[in-house]
Scaffold this motif. Sequence first.
Motif, PDB file in Angstrom:
ATOM      1  N   SER A  61      21.179  59.662-112.247  1.00  0.00           N
ATOM      2  CA  SER A  61      21.106  58.287-111.746  1.00  0.00           C
ATOM      3  C   SER A  61      22.352  57.503-112.159  1.00  0.00           C
ATOM      4  O   SER A  61      22.829  56.647-111.420  1.00  0.00           O
ATOM      5  CB  SER A  61      19.834  57.591-112.241  1.00  0.00           C
ATOM      6  OG  SER A  61      19.815  57.546-113.653  1.00  0.00           O
ATOM      7  N   SER A  65      24.820  55.612-109.569  1.00  0.00           N
ATOM      8  CA  SER A  65      25.149  54.199-109.756  1.00  0.00           C
ATOM      9  C   SER A  65      26.666  53.987-109.732  1.00  0.00           C
ATOM     10  O   SER A  65      27.170  53.067-109.077  1.00  0.00           O
ATOM     11  CB  SER A  65      24.563  53.706-111.077  1.00  0.00           C
ATOM     12  OG  SER A  65      24.916  52.380-111.322  1.00  0.00           O
ATOM     13  N   LYS A  69      28.898  51.945-106.799  1.00  0.00           N
ATOM     14  CA  LYS A  69      29.827  50.846-107.083  1.00  0.00           C
ATOM     15  C   LYS A  69      31.220  51.141-106.528  1.00  0.00           C
ATOM     16  O   LYS A  69      31.829  50.296-105.881  1.00  0.00           O
ATOM     17  CB  LYS A  69      29.903  50.588-108.586  1.00  0.00           C
ATOM     18  CG  LYS A  69      28.664  49.937-109.139  1.00  0.00           C
ATOM     19  CD  LYS A  69      28.752  49.782-110.637  1.00  0.00           C
ATOM     20  CE  LYS A  69      27.432  49.285-111.190  1.00  0.00           C
ATOM     21  NZ  LYS A  69      27.415  49.294-112.658  1.00  0.00           N
TER      22      LYS A  69
END
Length: 120
Positions: A61, A65, A69
């Motif tokens: 995860s 993430s 971004k």
Amino acid sequence: MEITTTTKCLYLVGLLLFASITAPEKAAGAGECGRIPADRMALRMAPCAAASQNARAPVSSGCCSAVQKLGKSPRCLCAVMLSDAARKAGTNPAVAITIPKRCNIAKRPIGYKCGGYTLP
């Protein structure tokens, strides 16, 4: 003696940290990732170490993430995946560009050219 995945990941983080410290700064202007060089931005991709080397490795995860971004700027994401720091850390560009899809990121660049690769 066999090197464990944890040891490989720690080695990757250390190598990326070393590369970011020794990487020359850009004198002026902005590159693909703004004022931060792609080699330094590669540090943010440390959670993706195993997933960028093996297409069958699970994608964490934290990795998803970071990719989400950086994926807001496809040029930056591409520059990071093809950066010297990523190559020195053992990243396989053909595998790395599959990470946004493996993370099920809906708004990922699809069909975007990244060097000699096309994002799936």
